[in-house]
Design a protein around this motif. Sequence first.
Motif, PDB file in Angstrom:
ATOM      1  N   GLU A 131     -13.675  26.026 -35.089  1.00  0.00           N
ATOM      2  CA  GLU A 131     -15.090  25.704 -35.246  1.00  0.00           C
ATOM      3  C   GLU A 131     -15.305  24.224 -35.550  1.00  0.00           C
ATOM      4  O   GLU A 131     -16.348  23.677 -35.221  1.00  0.00           O
ATOM      5  CB  GLU A 131     -15.756  26.743 -36.108  1.00  0.00           C
ATOM      6  N   ILE A 132     -14.297  23.550 -36.092  1.00  0.00           N
ATOM      7  CA  ILE A 132     -14.406  22.094 -36.317  1.00  0.00           C
ATOM      8  C   ILE A 132     -14.566  21.395 -34.961  1.00  0.00           C
ATOM      9  O   ILE A 132     -15.437  20.542 -34.769  1.00  0.00           O
ATOM     10  CB  ILE A 132     -13.133  21.539 -37.004  1.00  0.00           C
ATOM     11  N   PHE A 133     -13.734  21.827 -34.006  1.00  0.00           N
ATOM     12  CA  PHE A 133     -13.766  21.260 -32.656  1.00  0.00           C
ATOM     13  C   PHE A 133     -15.094  21.576 -31.968  1.00  0.00           C
ATOM     14  O   PHE A 133     -15.743  20.711 -31.397  1.00  0.00           O
ATOM     15  CB  PHE A 133     -12.576  21.823 -31.862  1.00  0.00           C
ATOM     16  N   ASP A 134     -15.495  22.852 -32.042  1.00  0.00           N
ATOM     17  CA  ASP A 134     -16.741  23.268 -31.378  1.00  0.00           C
ATOM     18  C   ASP A 134     -17.953  22.477 -31.870  1.00  0.00           C
ATOM     19  O   ASP A 134     -18.786  22.055 -31.082  1.00  0.00           O
ATOM     20  CB  ASP A 134     -16.999  24.768 -31.622  1.00  0.00           C
ATOM     21  N   ARG A 135     -18.023  22.279 -33.197  1.00  0.00           N
ATOM     22  CA  ARG A 135     -19.161  21.550 -33.761  1.00  0.00           C
ATOM     23  C   ARG A 135     -19.175  20.112 -33.257  1.00  0.00           C
ATOM     24  O   ARG A 135     -20.226  19.574 -32.902  1.00  0.00           O
ATOM     25  CB  ARG A 135     -19.101  21.565 -35.295  1.00  0.00           C
ATOM     26  N   ALA A 136     -17.997  19.498 -33.233  1.00  0.00           N
ATOM     27  CA  ALA A 136     -17.897  18.107 -32.785  1.00  0.00           C
ATOM     28  C   ALA A 136     -18.308  17.980 -31.322  1.00  0.00           C
ATOM     29  O   ALA A 136     -19.036  17.062 -30.945  1.00  0.00           O
ATOM     30  CB  ALA A 136     -16.473  17.597 -32.988  1.00  0.00           C
ATOM     31  N   ILE A 137     -17.852  18.929 -30.506  1.00  0.00           N
ATOM     32  CA  ILE A 137     -18.149  18.880 -29.082  1.00  0.00           C
ATOM     33  C   ILE A 137     -19.643  19.084 -28.836  1.00  0.00           C
ATOM     34  O   ILE A 137     -20.254  18.415 -28.007  1.00  0.00           O
ATOM     35  CB  ILE A 137     -17.343  19.972 -28.333  1.00  0.00           C
ATOM     36  N   ALA A 138     -20.227  19.993 -29.612  1.00  0.00           N
ATOM     37  CA  ALA A 138     -21.666  20.258 -29.464  1.00  0.00           C
ATOM     38  C   ALA A 138     -22.446  18.984 -29.771  1.00  0.00           C
ATOM     39  O   ALA A 138     -23.438  18.673 -29.124  1.00  0.00           O
ATOM     40  CB  ALA A 138     -22.089  21.381 -30.397  1.00  0.00           C
ATOM     41  N   MET A 139     -21.962  18.231 -30.757  1.00  0.00           N
ATOM     42  CA  MET A 139     -22.631  17.000 -31.178  1.00  0.00           C
ATOM     43  C   MET A 139     -22.490  15.914 -30.111  1.00  0.00           C
ATOM     44  O   MET A 139     -23.372  15.066 -29.965  1.00  0.00           O
ATOM     45  CB  MET A 139     -21.978  16.539 -32.479  1.00  0.00           C
ATOM     46  N   ALA A 140     -21.357  15.937 -29.386  1.00  0.00           N
ATOM     47  CA  ALA A 140     -21.121  14.905 -28.369  1.00  0.00           C
ATOM     48  C   ALA A 140     -22.206  14.953 -27.299  1.00  0.00           C
ATOM     49  O   ALA A 140     -22.462  13.972 -26.618  1.00  0.00           O
ATOM     50  CB  ALA A 140     -19.744  15.095 -27.738  1.00  0.00           C
ATOM     51  N   GLY A 141     -22.849  16.118 -27.168  1.00  0.00           N
ATOM     52  CA  GLY A 141     -24.009  16.233 -26.288  1.00  0.00           C
ATOM     53  C   GLY A 141     -23.635  16.318 -24.819  1.00  0.00           C
ATOM     54  O   GLY A 141     -22.471  16.238 -24.442  1.00  0.00           O
ATOM     55  N   HIS A 142     -24.649  16.499 -24.022  1.00  0.00           N
ATOM     56  CA  HIS A 142     -24.417  16.622 -22.591  1.00  0.00           C
ATOM     57  C   HIS A 142     -24.498  15.261 -21.936  1.00  0.00           C
ATOM     58  O   HIS A 142     -25.179  14.373 -22.409  1.00  0.00           O
ATOM     59  CB  HIS A 142     -25.459  17.562 -21.980  1.00  0.00           C
ATOM     60  N   SER A 143     -23.801  15.133 -20.860  1.00  0.00           N
ATOM     61  CA  SER A 143     -23.820  13.863 -20.150  1.00  0.00           C
ATOM     62  C   SER A 143     -24.371  14.093 -18.749  1.00  0.00           C
ATOM     63  O   SER A 143     -24.127  15.115 -18.127  1.00  0.00           O
ATOM     64  CB  SER A 143     -22.406  13.301 -20.080  1.00  0.00           C
ATOM     65  N   ASN A 144     -25.119  13.132 -18.274  1.00  0.00           N
ATOM     66  CA  ASN A 144     -25.693  13.269 -16.935  1.00  0.00           C
ATOM     67  C   ASN A 144     -24.830  12.614 -15.869  1.00  0.00           C
ATOM     68  O   ASN A 144     -25.133  12.661 -14.699  1.00  0.00           O
ATOM     69  CB  ASN A 144     -27.095  12.660 -16.901  1.00  0.00           C
ATOM     70  N   VAL A 145     -23.751  11.997 -16.345  1.00  0.00           N
ATOM     71  CA  VAL A 145     -22.887  11.320 -15.377  1.00  0.00           C
ATOM     72  C   VAL A 145     -22.110  12.364 -14.585  1.00  0.00           C
ATOM     73  O   VAL A 145     -21.279  13.072 -15.116  1.00  0.00           O
ATOM     74  CB  VAL A 145     -21.918  10.360 -16.093  1.00  0.00           C
ATOM     75  N   GLU A 146     -22.404  12.473 -13.311  1.00  0.00           N
ATOM     76  CA  GLU A 146     -21.790  13.520 -12.493  1.00  0.00           C
ATOM     77  C   GLU A 146     -20.702  12.981 -11.587  1.00  0.00           C
ATOM     78  O   GLU A 146     -20.010  13.723 -10.915  1.00  0.00           O
ATOM     79  CB  GLU A 146     -22.863  14.214 -11.635  1.00  0.00           C
ATOM     80  N   ASP A 147     -20.552  11.647 -11.525  1.00  0.00           N
ATOM     81  CA  ASP A 147     -19.657  11.080 -10.510  1.00  0.00           C
ATOM     82  C   ASP A 147     -18.218  11.571 -10.609  1.00  0.00           C
ATOM     83  O   ASP A 147     -17.602  11.928  -9.628  1.00  0.00           O
ATOM     84  CB  ASP A 147     -19.719   9.543 -10.535  1.00  0.00           C
ATOM     85  N   LYS A 148     -17.714  11.627 -11.856  1.00  0.00           N
ATOM     86  CA  LYS A 148     -16.326  12.050 -12.042  1.00  0.00           C
ATOM     87  C   LYS A 148     -16.147  13.507 -11.626  1.00  0.00           C
ATOM     88  O   LYS A 148     -15.171  13.868 -10.984  1.00  0.00           O
ATOM     89  CB  LYS A 148     -15.932  11.910 -13.506  1.00  0.00           C
ATOM     90  N   TYR A 149     -17.120  14.310 -11.989  1.00  0.00           N
ATOM     91  CA  TYR A 149     -17.056  15.737 -11.711  1.00  0.00           C
ATOM     92  C   TYR A 149     -17.039  15.987 -10.206  1.00  0.00           C
ATOM     93  O   TYR A 149     -16.274  16.786  -9.684  1.00  0.00           O
ATOM     94  CB  TYR A 149     -18.245  16.419 -12.383  1.00  0.00           C
ATOM     95  N   SER A 150     -17.879  15.230  -9.473  1.00  0.00           N
ATOM     96  CA  SER A 150     -17.994  15.485  -8.042  1.00  0.00           C
ATOM     97  C   SER A 150     -16.715  15.085  -7.280  1.00  0.00           C
ATOM     98  O   SER A 150     -16.493  15.501  -6.172  1.00  0.00           O
ATOM     99  CB  SER A 150     -19.210  14.759  -7.469  1.00  0.00           C
ATOM    100  N   LYS A 151     -15.873  14.270  -7.950  1.00  0.00           N
ATOM    101  CA  LYS A 151     -14.629  13.866  -7.295  1.00  0.00           C
ATOM    102  C   LYS A 151     -13.570  14.959  -7.357  1.00  0.00           C
ATOM    103  O   LYS A 151     -12.571  14.903  -6.651  1.00  0.00           O
ATOM    104  CB  LYS A 151     -14.086  12.595  -7.943  1.00  0.00           C
ATOM    105  N   LEU A 152     -13.763  15.950  -8.224  1.00  0.00           N
ATOM    106  CA  LEU A 152     -12.769  17.022  -8.353  1.00  0.00           C
ATOM    107  C   LEU A 152     -12.853  17.963  -7.147  1.00  0.00           C
ATOM    108  O   LEU A 152     -13.937  18.272  -6.669  1.00  0.00           O
ATOM    109  CB  LEU A 152     -13.017  17.829  -9.635  1.00  0.00           C
ATOM    110  N   THR A 153     -11.683  18.415  -6.681  1.00  0.00           N
ATOM    111  CA  THR A 153     -11.678  19.378  -5.576  1.00  0.00           C
ATOM    112  C   THR A 153     -12.003  20.764  -6.126  1.00  0.00           C
ATOM    113  O   THR A 153     -11.960  20.986  -7.344  1.00  0.00           O
ATOM    114  CB  THR A 153     -10.293  19.435  -4.901  1.00  0.00           C
ATOM    115  N   THR A 154     -12.295  21.703  -5.230  1.00  0.00           N
ATOM    116  CA  THR A 154     -12.629  23.059  -5.659  1.00  0.00           C
ATOM    117  C   THR A 154     -11.467  23.663  -6.457  1.00  0.00           C
ATOM    118  O   THR A 154     -11.683  24.300  -7.483  1.00  0.00           O
ATOM    119  CB  THR A 154     -12.908  23.952  -4.433  1.00  0.00           C
ATOM    120  N   ARG A 155     -10.248  23.424  -5.954  1.00  0.00           N
ATOM    121  CA  ARG A 155      -9.071  23.956  -6.637  1.00  0.00           C
ATOM    122  C   ARG A 155      -8.974  23.383  -8.053  1.00  0.00           C
ATOM    123  O   ARG A 155      -8.678  24.090  -9.012  1.00  0.00           O
ATOM    124  CB  ARG A 155      -7.826  23.570  -5.833  1.00  0.00           C
TER     125      ARG A 155
END
Lengths: 214, 272
Positions: A131-155
């Motif tokens: 839960e320490i990790f989960d709380r920290a990640i929730a705080m990091a918030g969402h990012s709108n930067v999609e460029d890195k994600y779109s470079k990933l292949t389906t696999r």
Amino acid sequence: MEPKKINVYLADDHNVVRKGMIRLLGTFARVGRVKEAANGKELLALMAYDQPDAVILDVEMPVMGGIETGKRIADSFPNVKMLILTMHTEEVFINKLVDIGIHGFLSKSAEPEEVERALYSVVDKDFYKNEIFDRAIAMAGHSNVEDKYSKLTTREIEILLLICQELTPGEISERLQISEKTFFNHRSHILTKTGVRNNVGLIRFALQRRLIAI
Amino acid sequence: MAELSESETIFIILTSSAGMLLLVGAIGIFILFYQKRMFKMRLKNIETEQEYEQNMIKAQLKSQEQERNRIGADLHDSLGSLLWAAKINSSFIQRTTDLQGEAKKSYDELIQILDQSIESVRRISWELTPEAFQHIGFSKSVEKLCQRFNQQHLTVSFTEMGTYNWNNDDAIHAYRIIQELVSNSIKHANATLLNVSIQWMENRLLIFVQDNGIGFTLDGNRTGVGWWNIQQRIKRLNAQISMGIPPTHQGSRISIIIPLEHGTEKNQRVLG
């Protein structure tokens, strides 16, 4: 098959904590050799000879603290898993440690069972989620930067999602009918593309891109 | 003695009167100048005194913050680690010994005591130094403070109008005032509801701390370290504090107005 024993090095400036931890680690079924250091510098000196499977780091230590030590280990020994044991569980602080490449976080009030679980988890799955990790990640918030994600292949996205489901490399390879070597190839591509150091960073990445929910 | 002629008498009277008038005028002008100078000097004295007081407050508050940081860090790193060592050693005993009956009960209680102690260390050191204040800033820290004080019999809510990233020394003082007011209210007011509301205005910050407790007497003679601390910080911030009764006629409502300096602030201001 009996899993390989886990060798652990620990760094803490309090002698009583080290002695206590060594005793406690001795009661964990899968733990093998344990070595101790009073600060980060001593730990790195130990690691120059041979590397453990995991290290347990205190944050506040004289000479060299846990953060600097973590950075150096991530740079020189990327295969060594790092658990941080701390009183500081503020989200900002934990996120900074995720950036460095720390694999799991334990509060200095954790139950011994959790210490054992966390140790096995970082070795088997490259991260420990609590839960320490989960709380920290929730705080990091969402990012709108999609460029890195779109470079990933389906696999790669498929593999990323399986990692997030807390499956071990063995389980993922089996499910995808690929060899573990192929899995690690894919994973290293994903790490390069997303610019994070390990599975902890990947989970944060997936959460920020809303690929998964907490 | 020779008799003076009438014209001579008139002349003497006139000249002496003129001389007297001149003298009176001169004295008057002198007094006027003197008073003006005295007034200026007094004003300057007051200014130096005020400046001195401000500097004193600044120094006092600074050393207080440093002391709190030191104690907080010590508690965390020293006592926290030792309690953790006690806990893992107790766990070792339990894992390697077959504890029965009273011994088992004693072990369970020991672990409970240790857990509570570690939690207390964490809470106290957090109250002494809000970790990560510099990073998360004033609003988020106040929100966290409210969350922390939320308990079974007391609901602490937080509302914010507008946004502003504020994390300098002044922000710490404002945070401390709220912390003091909230813990005061919890200790003495016997309230079940408490609300901290902050409003970002063009050039000032409004803070309202309101509860539904027993209220307080407005005798103006409040003493105690907590209250002294609030007063010092109010002075430091050039702020105004006033106490009243909420519209619901129950409890207390404390309002604070803090002027915000612009131009000198490096923080970006975003009005929401």
